[in-house]
Design a protein around this motif. Structure first.
Motif, PDB file in Angstrom:
ATOM      1  N   ALA A 177       0.836  -1.205   0.000  1.00  0.00           N
ATOM      2  CA  ALA A 177       0.000   0.000   0.000  1.00  0.00           C
ATOM      3  C   ALA A 177       0.870   1.253   0.000  1.00  0.00           C
ATOM      4  O   ALA A 177       0.594   2.211  -0.740  1.00  0.00           O
ATOM      5  N   ALA A 178       1.921   1.245   0.817  1.00  0.00           N
ATOM      6  CA  ALA A 178       2.816   2.407   0.874  1.00  0.00           C
ATOM      7  C   ALA A 178       3.507   2.638  -0.466  1.00  0.00           C
ATOM      8  O   ALA A 178       3.590   3.776  -0.954  1.00  0.00           O
ATOM      9  N   MET A 179       3.985   1.561  -1.083  1.00  0.00           N
ATOM     10  CA  MET A 179       4.660   1.692  -2.379  1.00  0.00           C
ATOM     11  C   MET A 179       3.684   2.153  -3.461  1.00  0.00           C
ATOM     12  O   MET A 179       4.069   2.893  -4.377  1.00  0.00           O
ATOM     13  N   SER A 180       2.438   1.735  -3.359  1.00  0.00           N
ATOM     14  CA  SER A 180       1.436   2.165  -4.338  1.00  0.00           C
ATOM     15  C   SER A 180       1.242   3.675  -4.288  1.00  0.00           C
ATOM     16  O   SER A 180       1.104   4.335  -5.327  1.00  0.00           O
ATOM     17  N   VAL A 181       1.217   4.236  -3.077  1.00  0.00           N
ATOM     18  CA  VAL A 181       1.083   5.686  -2.936  1.00  0.00           C
ATOM     19  C   VAL A 181       2.342   6.382  -3.445  1.00  0.00           C
ATOM     20  O   VAL A 181       2.272   7.378  -4.181  1.00  0.00           O
ATOM     21  N   ARG A 182       3.507   5.854  -3.083  1.00  0.00           N
ATOM     22  CA  ARG A 182       4.774   6.476  -3.506  1.00  0.00           C
ATOM     23  C   ARG A 182       4.919   6.507  -5.018  1.00  0.00           C
ATOM     24  O   ARG A 182       5.411   7.483  -5.585  1.00  0.00           O
ATOM     25  N   MET A 183       4.482   5.443  -5.682  1.00  0.00           N
ATOM     26  CA  MET A 183       4.686   5.320  -7.125  1.00  0.00           C
ATOM     27  C   MET A 183       3.467   5.745  -7.950  1.00  0.00           C
ATOM     28  O   MET A 183       3.438   5.592  -9.164  1.00  0.00           O
ATOM     29  N   GLY A 184       2.454   6.295  -7.277  1.00  0.00           N
ATOM     30  CA  GLY A 184       1.263   6.734  -7.988  1.00  0.00           C
ATOM     31  C   GLY A 184       0.465   5.601  -8.592  1.00  0.00           C
ATOM     32  O   GLY A 184      -0.149   5.766  -9.655  1.00  0.00           O
ATOM     33  N   ARG A 185       0.443   4.449  -7.911  1.00  0.00           N
ATOM     34  CA  ARG A 185      -0.265   3.278  -8.427  1.00  0.00           C
ATOM     35  C   ARG A 185      -1.570   3.005  -7.682  1.00  0.00           C
ATOM     36  O   ARG A 185      -2.122   1.921  -7.759  1.00  0.00           O
ATOM     37  N   VAL A 186      -2.068   3.996  -6.974  1.00  0.00           N
ATOM     38  CA  VAL A 186      -3.343   3.838  -6.277  1.00  0.00           C
ATOM     39  C   VAL A 186      -4.468   3.780  -7.311  1.00  0.00           C
ATOM     40  O   VAL A 186      -4.465   4.564  -8.273  1.00  0.00           O
ATOM     41  N   PRO A 187      -5.431   2.849  -7.166  1.00  0.00           N
ATOM     42  CA  PRO A 187      -6.553   2.802  -8.110  1.00  0.00           C
ATOM     43  C   PRO A 187      -7.196   4.176  -8.263  1.00  0.00           C
ATOM     44  O   PRO A 187      -7.394   4.880  -7.263  1.00  0.00           O
ATOM     45  N   PRO A 188      -7.498   4.577  -9.483  1.00  0.00           N
ATOM     46  CA  PRO A 188      -7.962   5.945  -9.729  1.00  0.00           C
ATOM     47  C   PRO A 188      -9.263   6.311  -9.039  1.00  0.00           C
ATOM     48  O   PRO A 188      -9.567   7.492  -8.869  1.00  0.00           O
ATOM     49  N   PHE A 189     -10.061   5.328  -8.644  1.00  0.00           N
ATOM     50  CA  PHE A 189     -11.331   5.633  -7.995  1.00  0.00           C
ATOM     51  C   PHE A 189     -11.175   5.848  -6.497  1.00  0.00           C
ATOM     52  O   PHE A 189     -12.149   6.100  -5.802  1.00  0.00           O
ATOM     53  N   PHE A 190      -9.921   5.759  -5.966  1.00  0.00           N
ATOM     54  CA  PHE A 190      -9.664   6.003  -4.552  1.00  0.00           C
ATOM     55  C   PHE A 190      -8.789   7.238  -4.377  1.00  0.00           C
ATOM     56  O   PHE A 190      -7.697   7.300  -4.949  1.00  0.00           O
ATOM     57  N   PRO A 191      -9.192   8.225  -3.597  1.00  0.00           N
ATOM     58  CA  PRO A 191      -8.238   9.240  -3.162  1.00  0.00           C
ATOM     59  C   PRO A 191      -7.141   8.561  -2.338  1.00  0.00           C
ATOM     60  O   PRO A 191      -7.398   7.548  -1.666  1.00  0.00           O
ATOM     61  N   ASP A 192      -5.939   9.106  -2.376  1.00  0.00           N
ATOM     62  CA  ASP A 192      -4.821   8.460  -1.676  1.00  0.00           C
ATOM     63  C   ASP A 192      -5.092   8.274  -0.191  1.00  0.00           C
ATOM     64  O   ASP A 192      -4.748   7.240   0.394  1.00  0.00           O
ATOM     65  N   THR A 193      -5.702   9.266   0.446  1.00  0.00           N
ATOM     66  CA  THR A 193      -5.966   9.158   1.887  1.00  0.00           C
ATOM     67  C   THR A 193      -6.953   8.033   2.185  1.00  0.00           C
ATOM     68  O   THR A 193      -6.804   7.312   3.185  1.00  0.00           O
ATOM     69  N   ILE A 194      -7.963   7.878   1.330  1.00  0.00           N
ATOM     70  CA  ILE A 194      -8.928   6.785   1.503  1.00  0.00           C
ATOM     71  C   ILE A 194      -8.221   5.447   1.347  1.00  0.00           C
ATOM     72  O   ILE A 194      -8.460   4.499   2.114  1.00  0.00           O
ATOM     73  N   PHE A 195      -7.340   5.345   0.376  1.00  0.00           N
ATOM     74  CA  PHE A 195      -6.599   4.112   0.123  1.00  0.00           C
ATOM     75  C   PHE A 195      -5.746   3.733   1.329  1.00  0.00           C
ATOM     76  O   PHE A 195      -5.713   2.574   1.742  1.00  0.00           O
ATOM     77  N   VAL A 196      -5.054   4.709   1.895  1.00  0.00           N
ATOM     78  CA  VAL A 196      -4.211   4.445   3.073  1.00  0.00           C
ATOM     79  C   VAL A 196      -5.074   4.024   4.260  1.00  0.00           C
ATOM     80  O   VAL A 196      -4.775   3.028   4.940  1.00  0.00           O
ATOM     81  N   ALA A 197      -6.153   4.755   4.522  1.00  0.00           N
ATOM     82  CA  ALA A 197      -7.028   4.420   5.649  1.00  0.00           C
ATOM     83  C   ALA A 197      -7.659   3.046   5.468  1.00  0.00           C
ATOM     84  O   ALA A 197      -7.759   2.263   6.422  1.00  0.00           O
TER      85      ALA A 197
END
Length: 243
Positions: free
Chosen positions: A105-125
């Motif tokens: 999850a951390a690497m996904s945020v760092r590399m901009g690989r978070v699914p587009p339908f999730f804001p980064d903060t929602i993804f982390v939480a």
């Protein structure tokens, strides 16, 4: 209950309970495989360009899913010794799974690989709460492993608590907008609802472990947006994105 509405007890009732948990394990595994598999088949994953740590993450979680099914089958067949040995292997796998999930999850945020339908903060939480719910239910299941009725229900709920990402790939998340998280939670709770109905039909009442599992999963889902809005999660997300 049998065909006349009578509660089933004794060895026949235990056998039917084991059969039910095998079917649930297979259904959960099918959801996981179908969710991630369909995502790839729709061309939404460039498998060749996916970082190696994502493949490791997927392989470890798939191994856990298959072990979950195997454990249900072993319990159904009465292979207690093998069930216990495989259970300790599964416990060891969890030691790898939890940090791997958080690291991915951390690497996904760092590399901009978070699914587009999730804001980064929602993804982390979401990842923090999902791992916490899974870990809490799993620890409770291990501690109550000698109480079979509690153990298998808590294991079922622990598994359900971690399949949110699979539903996120099955459901049309971009179309759901802010309701996406609620839709994912509803999909998870549907599995628990099936277990509740099974308990009512076979035992005449719902086992407390199912109520606990349902509560944990509901709290996990409802708390995501609240946790995402807290200063620590916002700061963590921003730090990961800058790193």
């Amino acid at each position: 209950m049998d065909g006349r509405g009578r509660i089933v007890t004794g060895s026949h009732g235990v056998a039917r309970d084991h059969d039910f948990h095998v079917r649930m394990a297979v259904a959960i595994a099918a959801t996981v495989i179908g969710g991630f598999g369909s995502f790839a088949l729709r061309g939404q994953v460039d498998i060749a360009r996916v970082p190696y740590w994502v493949h490791v993450h997927g392989a470890v979680f798939m191994a856990w899913t298959l072990i979950f099914v195997a454990q249900a089958v072993l319990a159904q067949r009465g292979s207690r010794a093998l069930h216990r040995r495989l259970g300790w292997i599964a416990a060891g796998l969890v030691v790898v799974m939890v940090p791997l999930a958080l690291g991915t999850a951390a690497m996904s945020v760092r590399m901009g690989r978070v699914p587009p339908f999730f804001p980064d903060t929602i993804f982390v939480a979401l990842n923090l709460l999902e791992v916490s719910a899974f870990g809490g239910l799993l620890i409770a299941a291990i501690r109550l492993r000698r109480r079979t009725d509690w153990h298998k229900r808590l294991m079922l709920c622990a598994m359900v608590a971690m399949i949110g990402p699979a539903f996120g790939r099955i459901l049309p998340m971009p179309l759901l907008g802010p309701w996406g998280g609620l839709a994912v939670m509803s999909g998870q709770l549907l599995f628990v609802l099936v277990a509740l109905v099974h308990d009512l039909r076979s035992r005449g009442r719902v086992h407390a472990a199912c109520w606990i599992g349902a509560a944990v999963i509901a709290i996990e889902g409802l708390a995501v947006p609240m946790l995402a809005a807290t200063p620590p999660v916002i700061a963590l997300t921003e730090a990961l994105a800058r790193s």
